[in-house]
Design an enzyme around this catalytic site. Sequence first.
Site, mmCIF file in Angstrom:
data_model
loop_
_atom_site.group_PDB
_atom_site.id
_atom_site.type_symbol
_atom_site.label_atom_id
_atom_site.label_comp_id
_atom_site.label_asym_id
_atom_site.label_seq_id
_atom_site.Cartn_x
_atom_site.Cartn_y
_atom_site.Cartn_z
ATOM 1 C CD GLU A 153 -69.462 -48.147 55.808
ATOM 2 O OE1 GLU A 153 -69.426 -47.181 56.607
ATOM 3 O OE2 GLU A 153 -68.477 -48.853 55.560
ATOM 4 C CD GLU A 240 -65.974 -48.181 52.435
ATOM 5 O OE1 GLU A 240 -66.909 -47.600 51.843
ATOM 6 O OE2 GLU A 240 -65.662 -47.930 53.617
#
Length: 320
Positions: A153, A240
């Site tokens: 991320e 995710e």
Amino acid sequence: MKRFIIYMYALLAAMSAGTTAIMGAEPLAVRSGKIVGAESGEPRPLHGVSLAWHHFADRYYNADVVRTLHRSWGADVIRAAVSVELGDGYLANPRRAMRALETVVEACIEEDCYVVIDWHCHHIRTEEAVGFFTEAARRWGDKANVIYEIYNEPENDTWSEVKAYAERVAAAIREIDPDNIIIVGSPHWDQDVDIAADDPLTGYDNIAYSFHFYADTHRAENMERCDYALSKGLPLIVSECGAMDHLGGGEVNYEWWGRWMQWAERNDIGWIAWSLSDKVETCSMLRHGAPAEGGWGIDDLKDWSLLVISSLKQKTNENR
Ligand code: MG
């Protein structure tokens, strides 16, 4: 009532000792904006569970856990979240990181399920990532099971910075492994898929883009951005996700989890739920002190894991 039904269904699913029949790992490809079986050309959305940051949860990085997630829960993909910067992560202790990763990758190959090798980092670390993925590709690039997630991320990087990084790491992987899927992130915790869709990587095959959602935070506006990315042909995978808020806390939001599940199914998009650990927080699936050997009973499972198991069982029943 709906929550009660989900709960009871998951409870029964979790407690059933039977082995779930799941399709084995076949070589994958990206075509026409979707992840597909390389031979069949049919969409192959994967559904599974992410292990937690290895630097605090690597006691769950073992073959017993992989077997439980695959055979009992019905996960056909398991994500190994290799901590990079935090704690005793890859930068501080690469041997511990590679040992944890190796255990999970080898167990997934043995189980014939997929494994996402996730560089769990929030900042660009190009040279370290190139070294890490070069080693992973050398060791496992000939296995159909392996998927590379090269940047968990991005937090503060622009898309042009993330794209330049992704091109460099993809080039290193492709020198060794011509075909396994590479997952590329996008700015702001993989939210800006619309921006990536306007300027995707070119020159490499089998590139997919991660979108992460936490259903109590990310709702209609995020879904619209994903729909825009899909309309531009960007291949997405939810590498995710959770049903709680974006910090992994608060309540499980059943309604918006259900909406995201329907959206994913409608678009042949796979998802991986965060995360398998016993940390005291909503998004950690196990109660504190749950054994590291898998085979958990109802006393070890939380509302979130029951919802994940129920969602996974729904997918495996559909694929029978
Ligand atoms: Mg390969």
